[in-house]
Design a protein around this motif. Structure first.
Motif, PDB file in Angstrom:
ATOM      1  N   PRO A   1      57.042  37.320  47.675  1.00 14.84           N
ATOM      2  CA  PRO A   1      57.563  37.065  46.771  1.00 14.84           C
ATOM      3  C   PRO A   1      58.089  35.489  46.765  1.00 14.84           C
ATOM      4  O   PRO A   1      58.420  35.112  48.031  1.00 14.84           O
ATOM      5  N   PHE A   2      57.973  34.701  45.678  1.00 16.08           N
ATOM      6  CA  PHE A   2      58.309  33.340  45.441  1.00 16.08           C
ATOM      7  C   PHE A   2      59.846  33.185  44.799  1.00 16.08           C
ATOM      8  O   PHE A   2      60.340  32.138  44.932  1.00 16.08           O
ATOM      9  N   ASP A   3      60.430  34.386  44.626  1.00 17.32           N
ATOM     10  CA  ASP A   3      61.752  34.263  43.877  1.00 17.32           C
ATOM     11  C   ASP A   3      62.897  33.463  44.680  1.00 17.32           C
ATOM     12  O   ASP A   3      63.600  32.736  43.963  1.00 17.32           O
ATOM     13  N   PRO A   4      62.781  33.425  45.928  1.00 18.67           N
ATOM     14  CA  PRO A   4      63.857  32.496  46.643  1.00 18.67           C
ATOM     15  C   PRO A   4      63.651  31.231  46.737  1.00 18.67           C
ATOM     16  O   PRO A   4      64.254  30.183  47.141  1.00 18.67           O
ATOM     17  N   LEU A   5      62.339  30.632  46.181  1.00 16.10           N
ATOM     18  CA  LEU A   5      61.890  29.194  46.221  1.00 16.10           C
ATOM     19  C   LEU A   5      61.878  28.690  44.764  1.00 16.10           C
ATOM     20  O   LEU A   5      61.680  29.073  43.870  1.00 16.10           O
ATOM     21  N   LEU A   6      62.164  27.110  44.786  1.00 17.72           N
ATOM     22  CA  LEU A   6      61.866  26.440  43.603  1.00 17.72           C
ATOM     23  C   LEU A   6      60.729  25.260  43.948  1.00 17.72           C
ATOM     24  O   LEU A   6      61.083  24.263  44.757  1.00 17.72           O
ATOM     25  N   PHE A   7      59.669  25.631  43.399  1.00 16.26           N
ATOM     26  CA  PHE A   7      58.733  24.574  43.710  1.00 16.26           C
ATOM     27  C   PHE A   7      58.918  23.479  43.016  1.00 16.26           C
ATOM     28  O   PHE A   7      59.287  23.525  41.816  1.00 16.26           O
ATOM     29  N   PHE A   8      58.731  22.182  43.382  1.00 11.47           N
ATOM     30  CA  PHE A   8      58.761  21.040  42.724  1.00 11.47           C
ATOM     31  C   PHE A   8      57.741  20.025  43.218  1.00 11.47           C
ATOM     32  O   PHE A   8      57.430  18.841  42.278  1.00 11.47           O
ATOM     33  N   GLY A   9      56.716  20.088  43.888  1.00  8.99           N
ATOM     34  CA  GLY A   9      55.978  19.352  44.274  1.00  8.99           C
ATOM     35  C   GLY A   9      54.639  19.766  45.133  1.00  8.99           C
ATOM     36  O   GLY A   9      54.549  21.063  45.458  1.00  8.99           O
ATOM     37  N   ASP A  10      53.563  18.905  45.382  1.00 10.41           N
ATOM     38  CA  ASP A  10      52.346  19.349  46.062  1.00 10.41           C
ATOM     39  C   ASP A  10      51.944  18.099  46.878  1.00 10.41           C
ATOM     40  O   ASP A  10      52.289  16.990  46.669  1.00 10.41           O
ATOM     41  N   ASN A  11      50.766  18.660  47.733  1.00 11.18           N
ATOM     42  CA  ASN A  11      50.260  17.496  48.505  1.00 11.18           C
ATOM     43  C   ASN A  11      48.749  17.188  47.930  1.00 11.18           C
ATOM     44  O   ASN A  11      48.213  16.589  48.516  1.00 11.18           O
TER      45      ASN A  11
ATOM     46  N   LYS B   1      49.101  11.655  43.086  1.00  9.21           N
ATOM     47  CA  LYS B   1      49.913  12.821  43.621  1.00  9.21           C
ATOM     48  C   LYS B   1      51.158  13.208  42.784  1.00  9.21           C
ATOM     49  O   LYS B   1      52.027  12.179  43.122  1.00  9.21           O
ATOM     50  N   ASP B   2      51.472  14.170  42.505  1.00  2.15           N
ATOM     51  CA  ASP B   2      52.733  14.365  41.977  1.00  2.15           C
ATOM     52  C   ASP B   2      53.653  14.906  43.368  1.00  2.15           C
ATOM     53  O   ASP B   2      53.961  16.178  43.518  1.00  2.15           O
ATOM     54  N   VAL B   3      54.314  13.907  43.800  1.00  2.00           N
ATOM     55  CA  VAL B   3      55.108  13.996  45.128  1.00  2.00           C
ATOM     56  C   VAL B   3      56.335  15.146  44.565  1.00  2.00           C
ATOM     57  O   VAL B   3      56.768  16.017  45.093  1.00  2.00           O
ATOM     58  N   VAL B   4      56.827  14.676  43.328  1.00  3.08           N
ATOM     59  CA  VAL B   4      57.901  15.458  42.776  1.00  3.08           C
ATOM     60  C   VAL B   4      57.408  15.509  41.014  1.00  3.08           C
ATOM     61  O   VAL B   4      57.325  14.489  40.512  1.00  3.08           O
ATOM     62  N   ARG B   5      57.346  16.642  40.574  1.00  2.07           N
ATOM     63  CA  ARG B   5      56.680  17.033  39.395  1.00  2.07           C
ATOM     64  C   ARG B   5      57.685  16.543  38.248  1.00  2.07           C
ATOM     65  O   ARG B   5      59.041  16.474  38.426  1.00  2.07           O
ATOM     66  N   SER B   6      57.139  16.542  37.047  1.00  2.00           N
ATOM     67  CA  SER B   6      58.208  16.350  36.028  1.00  2.00           C
ATOM     68  C   SER B   6      58.896  17.821  35.683  1.00  2.00           C
ATOM     69  O   SER B   6      58.521  18.769  36.382  1.00  2.00           O
ATOM     70  N   LEU B   7      59.932  17.620  35.167  1.00  2.00           N
ATOM     71  CA  LEU B   7      61.209  18.561  34.591  1.00  2.00           C
ATOM     72  C   LEU B   7      60.215  19.807  33.980  1.00  2.00           C
ATOM     73  O   LEU B   7      60.306  20.951  34.377  1.00  2.00           O
ATOM     74  N   ASP B   8      59.319  19.432  32.962  1.00  2.00           N
ATOM     75  CA  ASP B   8      58.703  20.483  32.319  1.00  2.00           C
ATOM     76  C   ASP B   8      57.536  21.210  33.389  1.00  2.00           C
ATOM     77  O   ASP B   8      57.425  22.428  33.295  1.00  2.00           O
ATOM     78  N   ARG B   9      57.067  20.601  34.091  1.00  2.00           N
ATOM     79  CA  ARG B   9      55.823  21.211  34.926  1.00  2.00           C
ATOM     80  C   ARG B   9      56.565  21.856  36.142  1.00  2.00           C
ATOM     81  O   ARG B   9      56.035  23.022  36.404  1.00  2.00           O
ATOM     82  N   ILE B  10      57.748  21.481  36.488  1.00  2.00           N
ATOM     83  CA  ILE B  10      58.610  22.361  37.416  1.00  2.00           C
ATOM     84  C   ILE B  10      58.934  23.783  36.871  1.00  2.00           C
ATOM     85  O   ILE B  10      58.864  24.705  37.390  1.00  2.00           O
ATOM     86  N   VAL B  11      59.476  23.585  35.659  1.00  2.00           N
ATOM     87  CA  VAL B  11      59.631  24.831  35.064  1.00  2.00           C
ATOM     88  C   VAL B  11      58.498  25.819  34.742  1.00  2.00           C
ATOM     89  O   VAL B  11      58.651  26.852  35.226  1.00  2.00           O
ATOM     90  N   GLN B  12      57.499  25.119  34.205  1.00  2.00           N
ATOM     91  CA  GLN B  12      56.115  25.792  33.986  1.00  2.00           C
ATOM     92  C   GLN B  12      55.647  26.557  35.157  1.00  2.00           C
ATOM     93  O   GLN B  12      55.212  27.774  35.198  1.00  2.00           O
TER      94      GLN B  12
END
Length: 143
Positions: free
Chosen positions: A83-93, A55-66
Motif C-alpha cells: 500500500p502507498f497510503d502512508p506515503l506522499l509522493f512529491f518528486g522523481d529521479n 527533472k521534477d525534483v519537486v513536482r507542482s502542487l497539481d501534479r502532487i495531488v494527481q
C-alpha cells in the motif's frame, strides 16, 4: 529559504510561481489530508523545483495531488505493490523511482520507492537534505 537551499545545490535550478494558501488548502481537501510542513512551505515559495534535464525534483502542487490520488486509489495497482497510503509522493529521479514523505507516522525523512522491485528505502533526512542530494547528483544517488 527553500529556493536558497535548492540554488545552493544547483545554481541554474528552475522554479515556478508559488501557490497561494487557498490553492494549498484546496489541494489538501482533494487529498483528504494535510501536507507535511516542509513541502507545504516549499510550495508557497515555488510551485515545484526543476533540476537538470527538466527533472521534477519537486513536482507542482497539481501534479502532487494527481499522482497521489492515483497511487492511493485501491483500483490502480491491485496486488502489485504494498500500500502507498502512508506515503506522499512529491518528486522523481527521471527514471521511474518516486520520492515520498512518510505521513504515518509523521516524520521529516524522505524515502524512495523503487518501481522495479517495490522497495522503499531511506533517501534523505529532510527536504533540505533531499534537495541537496537530488540536485547535486545525476539522479540515481539513492542506491
Amino acid at each position: 529559504m527553500w529556493k536558497e537551499a535548492a540554488a545552493g545545490a544547483l545554481p541554474d535550478v528552475g522554479f515556478r510561481s508559488p501557490v497561494d494558501r487557498t490553492a494549498l488548502t484546496e489541494a489538501e481537501q482533494r487529498l483528504g489530508r494535510g501536507l507535511p510542513a516542509q513541502p507545504a512551505g516549499l510550495l508557497l515559495e515555488t510551485n515545484g523545483v526543476v533540476g537538470t534535464y527538466g527533472k521534477d525534483v519537486v513536482r507542482s502542487l497539481d501534479r502532487i495531488v494527481q499522482e497521489n490520488l492515483l497511487f492511493w486509489s485501491p483500483n490502480s495497482f491491485p496486488g502489485l505493490y504494498m500500500p502507498f497510503d502512508p506515503l506522499l509522493f512529491f518528486g522523481d529521479n527521471g527514471g521511474g523511482d518516486q520520492f515520498a514523505f512518510v505521513l504515518t507516522p509523521d516524520r521529516p525523512d524522505i524515502f524512495v520507492w523503487d518501481h522495479e522491485n517495490d522497495s522503499r528505502l531511506w533517501a534523505a533526512r529532510d527536504l533540505e537534505d533531499y534537495l541537496h542530494r537530488s540536485l547535486a547528483s545525476s539522479g540515481d544517488w539513492h542506491r
